[in-house]
Write a protein that holds these residues in place. Structure first.
Motif, PDB file in Angstrom:
ATOM      1  N   GLU A   4      -5.842  54.241  54.049  1.00 31.95           N
ATOM      2  CA  GLU A   4      -4.772  54.656  54.539  1.00 31.95           C
ATOM      3  C   GLU A   4      -3.586  55.188  53.628  1.00 31.95           C
ATOM      4  O   GLU A   4      -2.874  55.826  54.094  1.00 31.95           O
ATOM      5  N   ASN A   5      -4.090  54.788  52.303  1.00 30.24           N
ATOM      6  CA  ASN A   5      -3.005  55.448  51.392  1.00 30.24           C
ATOM      7  C   ASN A   5      -3.746  56.768  50.667  1.00 30.24           C
ATOM      8  O   ASN A   5      -3.064  57.135  49.747  1.00 30.24           O
ATOM      9  N   SER A   6      -5.025  57.069  51.040  1.00 34.75           N
ATOM     10  CA  SER A   6      -5.759  57.826  50.245  1.00 34.75           C
ATOM     11  C   SER A   6      -5.758  59.313  51.071  1.00 34.75           C
ATOM     12  O   SER A   6      -5.907  59.216  52.382  1.00 34.75           O
ATOM     13  N   PHE A   7      -5.454  60.406  50.491  1.00 40.05           N
ATOM     14  CA  PHE A   7      -5.636  61.539  51.029  1.00 40.05           C
ATOM     15  C   PHE A   7      -6.782  62.470  50.240  1.00 40.05           C
ATOM     16  O   PHE A   7      -7.253  63.697  50.843  1.00 40.05           O
ATOM     17  N   ILE A   8      -7.335  61.668  49.169  1.00 41.80           N
ATOM     18  CA  ILE A   8      -8.453  62.609  48.362  1.00 41.80           C
ATOM     19  C   ILE A   8      -9.636  62.803  49.226  1.00 41.80           C
ATOM     20  O   ILE A   8     -10.605  63.630  48.754  1.00 41.80           O
ATOM     21  N   PRO A   9     -10.227  62.301  50.331  1.00 40.76           N
ATOM     22  CA  PRO A   9     -11.071  62.767  51.034  1.00 40.76           C
ATOM     23  C   PRO A   9     -11.123  63.997  51.735  1.00 40.76           C
ATOM     24  O   PRO A   9     -12.069  64.646  52.191  1.00 40.76           O
ATOM     25  N   VAL A  10      -9.823  64.653  51.902  1.00 45.66           N
ATOM     26  CA  VAL A  10      -9.557  65.693  52.621  1.00 45.66           C
ATOM     27  C   VAL A  10     -10.120  66.935  51.788  1.00 45.66           C
ATOM     28  O   VAL A  10      -9.790  67.071  50.530  1.00 45.66           O
ATOM     29  N   ARG A  11     -10.586  67.892  52.398  1.00 44.74           N
ATOM     30  CA  ARG A  11     -11.290  69.012  51.651  1.00 44.74           C
ATOM     31  C   ARG A  11     -10.124  69.890  51.053  1.00 44.74           C
ATOM     32  O   ARG A  11      -9.118  70.160  51.529  1.00 44.74           O
ATOM     33  N   GLY A  12     -10.210  70.106  49.748  1.00 42.84           N
ATOM     34  CA  GLY A  12      -9.073  70.897  49.020  1.00 42.84           C
ATOM     35  C   GLY A  12      -7.813  69.968  48.453  1.00 42.84           C
ATOM     36  O   GLY A  12      -7.140  70.664  47.864  1.00 42.84           O
ATOM     37  N   VAL A  13      -7.967  68.666  48.681  1.00 43.06           N
ATOM     38  CA  VAL A  13      -7.178  67.741  48.054  1.00 43.06           C
ATOM     39  C   VAL A  13      -7.821  66.948  47.041  1.00 43.06           C
ATOM     40  O   VAL A  13      -8.818  66.213  46.954  1.00 43.06           O
ATOM     41  N   GLY A  14      -7.400  67.389  45.539  1.00 38.23           N
ATOM     42  CA  GLY A  14      -7.666  66.490  44.456  1.00 38.23           C
ATOM     43  C   GLY A  14      -6.726  65.463  43.980  1.00 38.23           C
ATOM     44  O   GLY A  14      -5.739  65.259  44.801  1.00 38.23           O
ATOM     45  N   ALA A  15      -6.913  64.997  42.980  1.00 43.36           N
ATOM     46  CA  ALA A  15      -6.124  63.839  42.209  1.00 43.36           C
ATOM     47  C   ALA A  15      -4.714  64.361  42.138  1.00 43.36           C
ATOM     48  O   ALA A  15      -3.767  63.501  42.328  1.00 43.36           O
TER      49      ALA A  15
END
Length: 247
Positions: A4-15
């Motif tokens: 739940e700290n992560s947003f990188i699985p979202v399409r268009g969200v990179g590092a």
């Protein structure tokens, strides 16, 4: 780091975008308010969180295994630590078509189980060991252990899988498991033993040396139990290298 700290699985969200969110104090799904990113990305993040939050509450590791980029799947560990199974195999060679699996060890929680060829190592017992796991962890298991087991026992092992060899390389830890253990300070009772010795010990056991099997099982168990220590060290290091904020 937790899922739940992560947003990188979202399409268009990179590092870079994920890091920018963290730097602006958006370090958890609950913190996301649509700011910092553009309208389209904000919508995608909101939609992802709406779908992912109940999946996480249900313990759906497979959903996140598919959602995360392969090099970031180490982030699943903290959430699924209690249902993670560490495993390692020993064989008589490198070719599953010509060689045999001799022992397989599983470690979860405080329990370690070793299956031995000719005793309790069967397709059914392997399935029983893998079945309760939400996440499995190996070292070079994606290229070796899993294909070898699948071919030897006509299995399909499709549990979400973190192969520690790859996050170790990301941290500059190269070589086999024994070398990596040495580099991070993990000690063994028998540091002199290697994979070649595992083959030799099995051959000795086949000739009637029961003590050789005891040594082989101990070696296999060290391999497997040390994976847990290594996983803890690696995920902590990757957290420190990757995350901005307080988890």
């Amino acid at each position: 780091m937790r899922i739940e700290n992560s947003f990188i699985p979202v399409r268009g969200v990179g590092a870079k975008t994920e890091r920018r969110l963290w730097e602006h104090g958006i370090t958890h799904w609950d913190d996301f308010d649509g700011s910092v990113v553009g309208e389209t990305t904000a919508r995608r993040i909101a939609e992802f969180v709406d779908e992912a939050a109940p999946r996480l509450a249900d313990g759906d590791a497979r959903f996140f295994d598919g959602a995360f980029p392969s090099k970031e799947r180490w982030r699943l560990y903290e959430n699924f630590r209690d249902s993670t199974c560490f495993f390692d195999i020993e064989t008589t060679g490198l070719d599953a078509a010509r060689n045999d699996v001799t022992t397989v060890t599983f470690h979860r929680g405080d329990e370690t189980t070793t299956l031995v060829q000719g005793d309790d190592l069967t397709a059914a017992t392997l399935r029983e060991q893998f079945a309760p796991a939400d996440l499995i962890v190996s070292f070079n298991g994606k290229r070796f252990d899993v294909p070898f087991l699948e071919q030897s026992f006509d299995l399909t092992i499709d549990v979400p899988h973190v192969d520690l060899m790859y996050p170790c390389k990301r941290l500059g830890l190269t070589g086999g498991l024994k070398q990596v253990e040495k580099d991070v300070g993990i000690e063994r009772d028998r540091p002199d033993l290697s994979g070649r010795d595992a083959v030799r010990l099995w051959r000795q056991y086949e000739r009637g040396d029961d003590a050789a099997l005891d040594t082989l099982v101990s070696y296999n168990r060290d391999d497997t139990e040390n994976l847990r220590t290594l996983m803890d060290l690696v995920t902590e290091s990757l957290h420190d290298e990757t995350f901005v904020g307080s988890a």
